[in-house]
Design an enzyme around this catalytic site. Structure first.
Site, PDB file in Angstrom:
ATOM      1  N   ARG B  73       0.844  -1.179   0.000  1.00 39.29           N
ATOM      2  CA  ARG B  73       0.000   0.000   0.000  1.00 39.29           C
ATOM      3  C   ARG B  73       0.888   1.240   0.000  1.00 39.29           C
ATOM      4  NH1 ARG B  73      -4.087  -0.159   4.588  1.00 39.29           N
ATOM      5  NH2 ARG B  73      -2.269   0.454   5.783  1.00 39.29           N
ATOM      6  N   LYS B 181       6.202 -18.323   9.191  1.00 33.54           N
ATOM      7  CA  LYS B 181       5.682 -18.448  10.537  1.00 33.54           C
ATOM      8  C   LYS B 181       5.286 -17.053  11.042  1.00 33.54           C
ATOM      9  CE  LYS B 181       9.637 -17.545  13.342  1.00 33.54           C
ATOM     10  NZ  LYS B 181      10.561 -17.818  14.373  1.00 33.54           N
ATOM     11  N   HIS B 211      12.800 -21.431   8.161  1.00 32.30           N
ATOM     12  CA  HIS B 211      14.099 -21.227   7.525  1.00 32.30           C
ATOM     13  C   HIS B 211      15.191 -22.101   8.106  1.00 32.30           C
ATOM     14  CE1 HIS B 211      14.297 -18.227  10.792  1.00 32.30           C
ATOM     15  NE2 HIS B 211      15.543 -18.642  10.859  1.00 32.30           N
ATOM     16  N   LYS B 215      18.894 -24.827   6.241  1.00 32.85           N
ATOM     17  CA  LYS B 215      20.309 -24.830   6.596  1.00 32.85           C
ATOM     18  C   LYS B 215      20.966 -26.152   6.225  1.00 32.85           C
ATOM     19  CE  LYS B 215      20.189 -21.388  10.191  1.00 32.85           C
ATOM     20  NZ  LYS B 215      20.788 -20.339   9.390  1.00 32.85           N
ATOM     21  N   GLU B 249      19.887 -17.500  21.674  1.00 37.14           N
ATOM     22  CA  GLU B 249      20.161 -16.249  20.986  1.00 37.14           C
ATOM     23  C   GLU B 249      20.740 -15.278  21.981  1.00 37.14           C
ATOM     24  OE1 GLU B 249      16.873 -15.204  17.858  1.00 37.14           O
ATOM     25  OE2 GLU B 249      15.994 -16.359  19.476  1.00 37.14           O
ATOM     26  N   ASP B 268       7.158 -18.932  19.509  1.00 34.80           N
ATOM     27  CA  ASP B 268       8.010 -18.340  18.490  1.00 34.80           C
ATOM     28  C   ASP B 268       9.055 -19.339  17.973  1.00 34.80           C
ATOM     29  OD1 ASP B 268       8.914 -16.215  16.883  1.00 34.80           O
ATOM     30  OD2 ASP B 268      10.537 -15.798  18.294  1.00 34.80           O
ATOM     31  N   HIS B 273      10.794 -24.368  15.014  1.00 37.03           N
ATOM     32  CA  HIS B 273      12.181 -24.775  14.781  1.00 37.03           C
ATOM     33  C   HIS B 273      12.588 -25.990  15.615  1.00 37.03           C
ATOM     34  CE1 HIS B 273      12.208 -21.101  12.677  1.00 37.03           C
ATOM     35  NE2 HIS B 273      12.446 -20.312  13.694  1.00 37.03           N
ATOM     36  N   LYS B 371      16.295 -16.037  24.786  1.00 36.54           N
ATOM     37  CA  LYS B 371      16.919 -14.809  24.308  1.00 36.54           C
ATOM     38  C   LYS B 371      17.849 -14.285  25.389  1.00 36.54           C
ATOM     39  CE  LYS B 371      13.778 -13.451  20.778  1.00 36.54           C
ATOM     40  NZ  LYS B 371      14.666 -13.679  19.652  1.00 36.54           N
TER      41      LYS B 371
END
Lengths: 327, 518
Positions: B73, B181, B211, B215, B249, B268, B273, B371
């Site tokens: 848009r 996702k 994703h 790998k 992470e 998440d 994963h 995280k």
């Protein structure tokens, strides 16, 4: 880096082990050994290509330079490099003088990475019979380059006569870009090929192999005709006639691009840069199994049949260049 | 059930006489096609998709007749779109910049402006695609990449249904859709979403991107297990003591606060994963290396996953507080921008799962993600049982741990085998040593970015690396009870820069095990 003058094979093996320890980078995952047979004049060129190829496929590089076979006293000079001018991996450059040059395998064999495939590349005119060069006998893959020969047609015929699965020629590698472009142009096209023409240098082994490949795959007569072409290239254009009243034409515009007309889609221009020696060598190292389509194209280009049925390994056949000189 | 195309995919069209499966020098190039990206101005498109396209073009892997359409848009022309794409390709592409490659790609880029509820915009898009069959030779083939929030999916998909642009027959080529996702946020919403997408496109033409599956090491897991004789005989409860799958992470939540606070680590990462990695680790041998066979085996495993009875002890969630990470001070989760101060969203989740099959009965699978952990790492570690009898004196083997096989997914893609070895010297002393296989050392043929690989597979119609609707639903079946258990509970706290809350350590200690330090 260590340099060894007038040394022996065992000293070279020791020097390599010492270098590996000192460098702290014990390579555990060596996937292959690349043996390069090269003349002194081309060493720099071969080293540059090997550096590029080794940066894509880590390997142990063994450069063998044979010098003055008629020198009275055999002698070995060697240079052991890790992470030097030949890239991040291990490399040994060996210069062999006198009769030692005819027994190069005695130095090279203990330097091969254990149980990993060996690729031998002759950066220079290929041996007439690979079995005459012991450095080609123990290799799983043998890479020659007929473009070095004054008469490449004869060179290809020699290669076809000598062919065993695992042989390839860099003049075949040089056709990959053209072949990919042709295959892409034929996607979504229906119709049978009636015949066609490769326009280029009739003396170029790449043009000959491309013609042979098209002939073998399309099952139609393909001619190779002499045409002006952009400098540094071997093929100016490829035209294929289809029974749907369509002509697919790929024409080289310059050293970087090729135009495609008559394909299924609208006319277009695609990038087809001339690749460096290092990139060609890199493509060769990607596959360590036999390249049957090369065998097919070689057979079709030279008219030699039965290449696909050949199998087995070469055994070294002793040949003394001095004998021929005396005769 | 059969997959879209159960055959060797050489690229191009199957009847092409110049294509030969043995000719592996020729790249796998898709048929002529167009790709339409919805939400082209979003983060994902700019950082991943557009650069991946440039990289594919640079490697000569896009078909000669290819068109890239952006839909968003914005009051934009083609030029604005091309400028945006050029900036993001220059900034994020993996391969060197080549102006001639770019010019060719840019010549085939179009921008279609419009908002998702505008009929006119979609009619326009449909017409553009139809026109491109002539002008760009795309032969009716098109893939649609929905890089938009899932709440927008219904509108967009209904528009596609209305215009008929999802129908293969009508368009004279193939039509595929790519979704990212999250695939829903619980079982019910996932089913709703799957039904909608599968209804409009047909399940064979739906590609769900995870994703991680793009790998190299993840694909190598299948090669490792099924191409070798060495590992499969010990790949079961007789020899394996436990499995730890970690995705850590060091980063925080970045600019995703709004999304993340509603989602949390379990939805998440764990749901997609980690469960996919578990499935690939635990699955039986597929009868053939084809998409349908692999998906069948993955689905069987996902349906056999069980939760522990005592969720209080074996499902731990945590939230990071302020701390020090990599020499810098970082704020706690609740102090992050746009996160409510009383947020109970977890940024860390650890859970013990079982796989109820003959092969795995009794072997705990410990999964954890978080995280602001000390480093960014993803790995699968199989810990083997100790030898039933050790002929050495107990003091000789004090330093001997469990044998381990570790598959490192990222970074330093590769594998490590850990086993005991004698320490040189006059004493008998056995200590753990490790044997390393590093991808980068053996093959530096630069591994493509996961998105590059997956986008290419979509255009080629290779569904091997894409989870199926039923896999997604089976995964939610595992996560839903966890979420239900956790709702109303406050997460445990851990300092940023720690390996998660102490309760997660206790969870393993209770079983007599410890977390591996990855």
């Amino acid at each position: 880096m260590s340099t060894l003058w007038d040394t022996t094979g065992s000293q070279v093996v020791k020097a390599l082990t010492a270098e590996r320890r000192a460098g702290g980078t014990v390579m555990s995952g060596l996937a292959l050994t690349l043996v390069i047979v090269v003349d002194e004049k081309q060493v720099a060129e071969a080293e540059e290509a090997a550096r590029i190829a080794a940066s894509v496929h880590p390997c142990r590089l063994l450069l063998v330079v044979r010098r003055q076979v008629d020198a009275p006293v055999p002698r070995l000079d060697a240079e052991v490099l890790i992470g030097g001018r030949l890239g991040p991996g291990e490399a040994v450059v060996m210069r062999m003088y006198g009769r030692l040059a005819l027994h190069a395998e005695s130095v090279v064999l203990p330097l091969l990475a254990p149980d990993a495939p060996v690729v031998t590349w002759w950066h220079g005119p290929p041996p007439e019979v690979i079995a005459h060069d012991p450095l080609g006998v123990f290799a799983e893959r043998r890479i020659t380059d007929c473009a070095w020969l004054p008469d490449p047609a004869e060179g290809l015929a020699t290669r076809a006569a000598d062919y065993l699965p695992g042989d390839t020629d860099l003049s075949w590698t040089r056709t990959t870009g053209w072949r990919a472009a042709l295959a892409a142009a034929f996607d979504s096209l229906s119709g049978q090929a009636l015949g066609g023409r490769v326009e280029g240098n009739p003396n170029s082994p790449s043009a000959q192999l491309l013609t042979g490949w098209l002939h073998a795959r399309l099952g139609a007569p393909i001619e190779l005709v002499d045409t002006e072409r952009p400098s540094g290239t071997h093929v100016a254009a490829v035209r294929i006639d289809l029974d749907t009243d369509r002509e697919v034409v790929l024409r080289r515009l310059d050293a970087g691009a090729v135009s495609v007309t008559g394909g299924a889609g609208p006319d277009t221009v695609i990038q087809l840069p001339v690749r460096s020696l290092g990139e060609l060598l890199g493509e060769e190292l990607r596959r360590l199994d036999a390249d049957q389509p090369y065998g097919e194209a070689l057979g079709a280009a030279t008219g030699v049949t039965g290449l696909a049925g050949r199998s087995g390994r070469r055994r070294h056949v002793w040949k003394d260049p001095a004998e021929r000189a005396n005769a | 059930m059969s997959a879209p195309r159960d055959k060797v995919i050489t690229g191009g069209s199957p009847a092409n006489p110049l294509r030969d499966v043995r000719d592996r020098r020729l790249p796998r190039v898709p048929e002529a096609c167009a790709l339409v990206v919805f939400g082209i101005t979003g983060d994902l498109a700019r950082k991943k998709l557009l650069p991946a396209f440039y990289d594919l073009a640079n490697r000569g892997l896009l078909p000669t007749n290819f068109a890239l359409l952006g839909f968003a848009r914005r009051d934009w022309g083609d030029g604005d779109f091309i400028a945006l794409a050029e900036r993001s390709a220059k900034e994020h592409a993996r391969t060197p910049w080549r102006p001639d490659v770019w010019e060719r790609l840019a010549a085939n880029m179009r921008f279609v402006p419009g908002s998702f509820d505008e009929d006119e915009a979609f009619d326009n898009l449909d017409q553009t695609l139809a026109d491109m069959s002539d002008t760009h030779g795309i032969q009716g083939n098109a893939a649609f990449f929905l890089s938009i929030p899932p709440t927008m999916f219904p509108v967009v998909l209904r528009q596609m249904e209305r215009t008929g642009m999802a129908e293969n027959e009508r368009c004279g080529g193939w039509r595929r859709v790519v979704v990212e996702k999250p695939f829903g946020n619980d079982l019910a919403s996932a089913i709703e979403l799957n039904t909608l997408v599968d209804d409009v496109f047909g399940w064979r033409d739906v590609y769900r991107i995870d994703h991680y599956l793009g790998k190299e090491t993840v694909q190598n897991l299948l090669a490792l297990r099924f191409a070798n004789t060495l590992f499969e005989p010990i790949w079961n409860a007789h020899y394996v003591d436990s499995v730890q799958i970690t995705m850590a992470e060091d980063g925080g939540i970045g600019s995703r606060a709004a999304f993340y606070d509603e989602t949390g680590a379990a939805r998440d990462v764990l749901q997609n994963h980690l469960l996919q990695l578990l499935a690939l680790t635990a699955m039986e041998e597929p009868v053939q290396f084809i998409p349908s066979a692999i998906r069948t085996e993955k689905l069987k495993v996902l349906r056999a996953v069980s939760l522990p009875d005592d969720l209080d002890a074996y499902a731990i969630r945590g939230q990071y507080e302020q701390g020090w990470l990599a020499g810098e001070r970082v704020v706690g989760y609740t102090q992050e921008k746009d996160v409510p101060e009383d947020s109970r969203t977890e940024t860390y989740a650890a859970v013990k799962l079982g796989v109820q099959t003959r092969r795995w009965a009794g072997v705990p699978f410990y999964l954890r993600t978080g995280k602001r952990l000390p480093r960014r790492v993803t790995e699968i570690a199989l810990s083997f049982r100790r030898a039933p009898h050790l002929p050495f004196a107990p003091t000789d083997t004090e330093e001997l741990g469990h044998n381990q096989l570790v598959v490192r997914v990222q970074p330093d893609e590769g594998m490590t085998l850990k086993f005991g070895s004698k320490v040189p010297g006059s004493m008998m002393e056995v200590r753990d040593v490790s044997m390393d296989f590093l991808y980068g050392e053996t093959f530096t043929e630069a591994s493509p970015e996961a998105y590059e690989r997956l986008l290419l597979d979509v255009l080629l119609g290779d569904a091997m690396l894409f989870p199926l609707n039923e896999e997604v639903e089976a995964s939610w079946d595992v996560i839903d009870p966890l979420e239900e258990h956790w709702s109303g509970q406050a997460p445990y706290r851990y300092r940023a820069g720690e390996w998660g809350p102490g309760e997660a350590e206790q969870m393993l200690a209770r079983d007599g095990r410890v977390w591996r330090r990855p």
